[in-house]
Motif scaffolding. Structure first.
Motif, PDB file in Angstrom:
ATOM      1  N   TRP A  65      85.231  66.406  46.539  1.00 33.13           N
ATOM      2  CA  TRP A  65      85.358  67.586  47.410  1.00 33.13           C
ATOM      3  C   TRP A  65      86.241  67.251  48.621  1.00 33.13           C
ATOM      4  O   TRP A  65      87.118  68.003  49.009  1.00 33.13           O
ATOM      5  CB  TRP A  65      83.973  68.072  47.852  1.00 33.13           C
ATOM      6  CG  TRP A  65      83.912  69.559  48.024  1.00 33.13           C
ATOM      7  CD1 TRP A  65      84.003  70.254  49.198  1.00 33.13           C
ATOM      8  CD2 TRP A  65      83.754  70.544  46.987  1.00 33.13           C
ATOM      9  NE1 TRP A  65      83.929  71.609  48.947  1.00 33.13           N
ATOM     10  CE2 TRP A  65      83.769  71.808  47.612  1.00 33.13           C
ATOM     11  CE3 TRP A  65      83.610  70.473  45.598  1.00 33.13           C
ATOM     12  CZ2 TRP A  65      83.643  73.012  46.892  1.00 33.13           C
ATOM     13  CZ3 TRP A  65      83.483  71.658  44.885  1.00 33.13           C
ATOM     14  CH2 TRP A  65      83.497  72.902  45.527  1.00 33.13           C
ATOM     15  N   LEU A  77      90.025  66.517  47.297  1.00 33.67           N
ATOM     16  CA  LEU A  77      90.835  67.690  46.960  1.00 33.67           C
ATOM     17  C   LEU A  77      91.159  68.526  48.199  1.00 33.67           C
ATOM     18  O   LEU A  77      92.239  69.110  48.295  1.00 33.67           O
ATOM     19  CB  LEU A  77      90.157  68.557  45.895  1.00 33.67           C
ATOM     20  CG  LEU A  77      90.002  67.960  44.490  1.00 33.67           C
ATOM     21  CD1 LEU A  77      89.880  69.071  43.449  1.00 33.67           C
ATOM     22  CD2 LEU A  77      91.114  67.020  44.097  1.00 33.67           C
ATOM     23  N   LEU A 136      87.510  72.965  51.038  1.00 39.22           N
ATOM     24  CA  LEU A 136      87.588  73.532  49.693  1.00 39.22           C
ATOM     25  C   LEU A 136      86.431  74.515  49.514  1.00 39.22           C
ATOM     26  O   LEU A 136      85.268  74.169  49.741  1.00 39.22           O
ATOM     27  CB  LEU A 136      87.468  72.385  48.683  1.00 39.22           C
ATOM     28  CG  LEU A 136      87.489  72.743  47.201  1.00 39.22           C
ATOM     29  CD1 LEU A 136      88.769  73.462  46.810  1.00 39.22           C
ATOM     30  CD2 LEU A 136      87.318  71.477  46.359  1.00 39.22           C
ATOM     31  N   ASN A 157      90.863  79.284  45.233  1.00 37.41           N
ATOM     32  CA  ASN A 157      91.359  79.394  46.603  1.00 37.41           C
ATOM     33  C   ASN A 157      92.858  79.654  46.625  1.00 37.41           C
ATOM     34  O   ASN A 157      93.340  80.546  47.307  1.00 37.41           O
ATOM     35  CB  ASN A 157      91.073  78.095  47.385  1.00 37.41           C
ATOM     36  CG  ASN A 157      89.625  77.966  47.828  1.00 37.41           C
ATOM     37  OD1 ASN A 157      89.228  76.950  48.382  1.00 37.41           O
ATOM     38  ND2 ASN A 157      88.809  78.977  47.592  1.00 37.41           N
ATOM     39  N   TYR A 199      84.238  71.556  38.780  1.00 35.67           N
ATOM     40  CA  TYR A 199      83.879  72.597  39.751  1.00 35.67           C
ATOM     41  C   TYR A 199      84.840  72.577  40.942  1.00 35.67           C
ATOM     42  O   TYR A 199      85.311  73.610  41.406  1.00 35.67           O
ATOM     43  CB  TYR A 199      82.425  72.425  40.211  1.00 35.67           C
ATOM     44  CG  TYR A 199      81.926  73.598  41.030  1.00 35.67           C
ATOM     45  CD1 TYR A 199      82.102  74.900  40.578  1.00 35.67           C
ATOM     46  CD2 TYR A 199      81.286  73.412  42.243  1.00 35.67           C
ATOM     47  CE1 TYR A 199      81.654  75.986  41.332  1.00 35.67           C
ATOM     48  CE2 TYR A 199      80.829  74.489  42.998  1.00 35.67           C
ATOM     49  CZ  TYR A 199      81.019  75.774  42.532  1.00 35.67           C
ATOM     50  OH  TYR A 199      80.584  76.848  43.271  1.00 35.67           O
ATOM     51  N   ALA A 200      85.150  71.369  41.423  1.00 34.96           N
ATOM     52  CA  ALA A 200      86.080  71.260  42.553  1.00 34.96           C
ATOM     53  C   ALA A 200      87.460  71.801  42.162  1.00 34.96           C
ATOM     54  O   ALA A 200      88.097  72.523  42.932  1.00 34.96           O
ATOM     55  CB  ALA A 200      86.181  69.807  43.012  1.00 34.96           C
ATOM     56  N   LEU A 201      87.912  71.477  40.954  1.00 40.66           N
ATOM     57  CA  LEU A 201      89.225  71.966  40.515  1.00 40.66           C
ATOM     58  C   LEU A 201      89.226  73.483  40.317  1.00 40.66           C
ATOM     59  O   LEU A 201      90.202  74.162  40.631  1.00 40.66           O
ATOM     60  CB  LEU A 201      89.647  71.273  39.210  1.00 40.66           C
ATOM     61  CG  LEU A 201      90.087  69.810  39.362  1.00 40.66           C
ATOM     62  CD1 LEU A 201      90.217  69.133  37.995  1.00 40.66           C
ATOM     63  CD2 LEU A 201      91.411  69.712  40.123  1.00 40.66           C
ATOM     64  N   VAL A 222      87.331  75.656  41.949  1.00 40.05           N
ATOM     65  CA  VAL A 222      87.301  76.299  43.271  1.00 40.05           C
ATOM     66  C   VAL A 222      88.668  76.188  43.945  1.00 40.05           C
ATOM     67  O   VAL A 222      89.150  77.133  44.568  1.00 40.05           O
ATOM     68  CB  VAL A 222      86.185  75.697  44.154  1.00 40.05           C
ATOM     69  CG1 VAL A 222      86.262  76.246  45.581  1.00 40.05           C
ATOM     70  CG2 VAL A 222      84.812  75.995  43.554  1.00 40.05           C
ATOM     71  N   LEU A 223      89.327  75.050  43.761  1.00 39.15           N
ATOM     72  CA  LEU A 223      90.668  74.877  44.333  1.00 39.15           C
ATOM     73  C   LEU A 223      91.616  75.941  43.772  1.00 39.15           C
ATOM     74  O   LEU A 223      92.363  76.598  44.505  1.00 39.15           O
ATOM     75  CB  LEU A 223      91.204  73.480  44.010  1.00 39.15           C
ATOM     76  CG  LEU A 223      92.632  73.218  44.512  1.00 39.15           C
ATOM     77  CD1 LEU A 223      92.683  73.148  46.027  1.00 39.15           C
ATOM     78  CD2 LEU A 223      93.195  71.934  43.919  1.00 39.15           C
TER      79      LEU A 223
END
Lengths: 313, 450
Positions: free
Chosen positions: A277, A280, A213, B311, B303-305, B307-308
């Motif tokens: 991280w 996902l 990711l 992407n 933050y992870a969502l 960035v996903l």
């Protein structure tokens, strides 16, 4: 107008491959896209291969240390815990310490570790070399020999060593994972080359490389998806191998997964951050078609297994 | 039924005036047929032709905007089922759910955190997009008060989850512009459609089945309410995912207008576990969610969502690029090494993260080569001595370091001699080919001091 579900059908199917000897695990076999259970069969859910390193990890995230630090440095204990406590389907032994640019452990040492781990667990084992093509060629040959009869997966076979890795797999009855750098055609080509050498197609797995990711996940996602679409809709025999994603290693290199809360307060809870991280990243590669997910943190594994269960697969 | 480019062309004025932004009427017609343009871009088309074409020329999935001003969210107008076929266009909006019976201080704290949860990555701002306020209390005044409070705390557009009277009270009390009204059902469709028209606001539709969904959207379309967002009505991962796949296919492949709208999903109502909520949100960000409503958008999940989403919605044909310049890593000083590489975002992320991981201070120079990786950029004549020398010359790196030693990627070792000629007085050192070998390299490397 009566509602008609817009179902699609597929001409191809992913090969089903059985791994291991004591407790066997089948991978692949699906004839539809990931979790499209409304229009096809997914006989085997995506399998989780949990990482075990052959030496004590250095510089890993604090959260990993608190989760698995009690067993790391002891591959046998670590592997046993993966099987009995963490619910791994497969153990993936990473022979990182054989890297000539690192600890440069010998073939004999690697073989001893593989032997010990094979004796300790009944679930299937995958053995991945350090990624140094020359050394992996040597190491994986010896690994295949000592693991004869255990129906292991060895890898990664790459452009520079596939001949020796494929020969070892053929000679000692192992499956082989071929790794290529995020490219559908190269993945196909490596499979063709290995099958031309005589490796049976149902011994081949595809590892199309993984970007975590934020670190190239989009490329890895689309390559996985395109491999599955070619296999299913174009019936492309050489892309119908089950696919592997070696994601744990990539995820936990990312600073977002490992930096301390003190150093990055804006990124929130340090304990959950690395787990999310990894989770996902795993969700994305799984949704794109990966059949085997190589993962590291037991909590991420739990979340992925729960997700698969919610999909009813 | 969809028209061909030629069918459309016959209805156009054929003046080739170019005012639509496309040089010829034929090219414009082809673009309309492919769903890549809107008829409204043509200022000269006759009303009669417009009526004939509007149905056929509309994009297969309608674009819907929520809110007004800087924080407007646009969703929909997607053209493909798989991102590699072209690209996904309008990233889904993440919404934070606030219920009007929550403790007032808790709401304040949530909104303050949401406002802070904003990041920059590869030149884009990553943040949430919406706040969904739900009338859980059932009280009209309480709802209006909480909505007002939310608008005072944050500028993100709102989703108003209530029945018509409460929605009306809230829109009036907070003078909201184009909030998403949630939701029209078979039972309240007339009242909700009335509000959507009165306030020119987009309207969500919540059916009990996909069959009923088509009936509801058809009826609303007939009433002139066209900015719709569809809720599948399901609240399990498996069913919601299936319906997202179905509606995307019906809209794009079957060109069924009743399904040609962006979607709204509710991880917040599908699980009580914050981590699983993020997982559901991730699934919908990857496949076909238009708005994704969460109860918990704490930074580690948000933050992870974000960035996903970034992407997945990157254009596969246009690599993400990092801005040219020197980036300090691990607090470098005047003795620290100077390295250069290209502005392909992946190259930058991998190289910078390896340097960070090494804990060795360094200056990382990023050269604009149109977002290509080192070897590709070299082969394309972009990561070449003149360009690198020009970059160094224009930069202020010599104000930052007191040496003139430059490390280049191992893959372009062949340019080192020529680069030394271009960069008079500098010593060029060939670094590792692979980023993974940078830490080992830096541990033994010392710039040559002047």
């Amino acid at each position: 107008m009566a509602f008609q579900a817009p179902l699609e059908s597929y001409s191809g199917k992913i090969r089903e491959i059985t791994l291991g000897s004591d407790t066997q695990v089948a991978v692949g076999g699906e004839n539809t896209l990931p979790f499209y259970t409304f229009e096809g069969n997914i006989p085997n859910r995506p399998r989780i291969a949990m990482e075990v390193y052959d030496t004590e990890p250095v510089g890993w995230a604090g959260e990993l240390k608190s989760a698995i630090g009690d067993v790391w440095g002891d591959p046998v204990a670590w592997a046993k815990k993966c099987e009995s406590e963490y619910g791994a389907d497969i153990v993936c032994l990473q022979l990182a310490s054989t890297d000539p640019n690192g600890a440069n452990r010998s073939v004999d040492e690697a073989v001893a570790t593989v032997k010990a781990v094979l004796e300790a667990v009944s679930i299937p084992v995958m053995v991945y070399g350090s990624g140094n093509a020359d050394k992996d060629g040597e190491i994986l040959k010896a690994v295949a020999e000592v693991a004869q009869g255990k129906n292991v997966v060895i890898g990664p076979a790459v452009e520079d060593n596939y001949k020796s890795v494929a020969a070892a797999a053929m000679g000692f009855g192992a499956k082989v994972a071929g790794e290529t750098p995020i490219d559908v055609n190269m993945a196909k080509q490596l499979n063709i080359l290995m099958s031309n050498l005589g490796v049976a197609v149902d011994s081949l797995l595809i590892d199309p490389s993984t970007g975590a990711l934020g670190y190239g996940l989009e490329y890895c996602f689309s390559v996985n998806e395109r491999i599955k679409l070619a296999a299913l809709t174009q019936n492309d025999n050489m892309l119908q191998s089950p696919t592997v994603s070696n994601l744990g290693r990539e995820v936990w290199k990312a600073k977002e997964a490992k930096i301390s809360q003190e150093d990055a307060p804006q990124w929130g809870d340090e304990k959950k951050r690395g787990i999310i991280w990894e989770t996902l990243t795993a969700i994305a590669v799984m949704m794109a078609g990966a059949d085997i997910l190589i993962m590291r943190h037991p909590e991420s594994v739990k979340l992925i297994k729960k997700t698969i269960a919610e999909f009813g697969v | 039924m969809a028209l061909t480019g030629m069918d459309i062309f016959k209805q156009l004025p054929k003046t080739n005036c170019g005012e639509c932004g496309i040089p010829t009427c034929l090219a414009f017609a082809m673009k309309l047929a492919a769903g890549g343009a809107s008829l409204e871009a043509c200022p000269h088309v006759s009303e009669e032709a417009k009526a004939k074409l509007s149905e056929a020329s509309a994009p297969p999935m309608r674009g819907v905007t929520i809110g007004e001003g800087d924080y407007t969210l646009k969703i929909g107008e997607e053209l493909v089922v798989y991102r590699h076929e072209k690209t996904f266009f309008n990233p889904p909006g993440y919404a934070l759910l606030v219920e009007d019976n929550e403790d007032s201080a808790a709401i304040d704290a949530k909104l303050a955190l949401l406002k802070e949860t904003s990041y920059e990555r590869v030149g884009q701002i990553l943040r949430a997009d919406l706040v969904a306020v739900k009338n859980t209390s059932g009280d009209v005044n309480t709802f209006a008060d909480v909505v007002k409070k939310v608008t005072g705390a944050i500028e993100y557009p709102l989703i108003l989850m209530a029945e018509a009277p409460a929605i009306e009270a809230a829109v009036e009390a907070a003078s909201l512009a184009k909030p998403l009204l949630y939701a029209a059902t078979a039972a309240n469709i007339d009242a909700m459609a009335g509000l959507a028209k009165k306030y020119s606001a987009p309207l969500a539709v919540k059916p009990t089945s996909l069959e009923e969904l088509a009936e509801l959207t058809d009826k609303l379309d007939g009433m002139g309410v066209k900015d719709l967002v569809i809720d599948m009505g399901t609240r399990t991962l498996k069913e919601t995912f299936q319906n997202l796949v179905f509606t995307r296919r019906l809209a794009l492949k079957k060109k069924q207008r009743p399904f040609g709208y962006p979607t709204i999903t509710f991880p917040a109502e599908e699980t009580d576990d914050d981590m699983m909520e993020a997982v559901h949100a991730a699934v919908y960000a990857i496949k076909y969610g238009g708005i994704i409503v969460l109860r918990d958008l704490s930074p580690e999940k948000a933050y992870a969502l974000f960035v996903l989403r970034q992407n997945i919605y990157t254009d596969p044909q246009r690599p993400m690029q990092v801005e040219q310049g020197f980036y300090p890593i691990n607090n470098p000083n005047e003795d620290s090494p100077v390295l250069v590489t290209t502005n392909f975002s992946l190259t930058y992320f991998i190289v910078s993260s390896e340097i960070e991981g090494s804990k060795m201070p360094a200056w990382l120079g990023i050269v604009d080569v149109d977002g290509l990786s080192t070897l590709t950029a070299w082969a394309a004549g972009k990561f070449v001595p003149e360009r690198i020398a020009a970059f160094i010359g224009k930069s202020d790196i010599l104000d930052k370091v007191k040496h003139k030693t430059l490390v280049i990627p191992g893959y372009v070792a062949q340019i080192s001699g020529e680069l030394e000629e271009e960069l008079q007085g500098w010593k060029v050192v060939v670094g590792p080919r692979e980023a993974a070998d940078i830490p080992a390299f830096l541990k033994s490397f010392q710039p040559v001091m002047a």
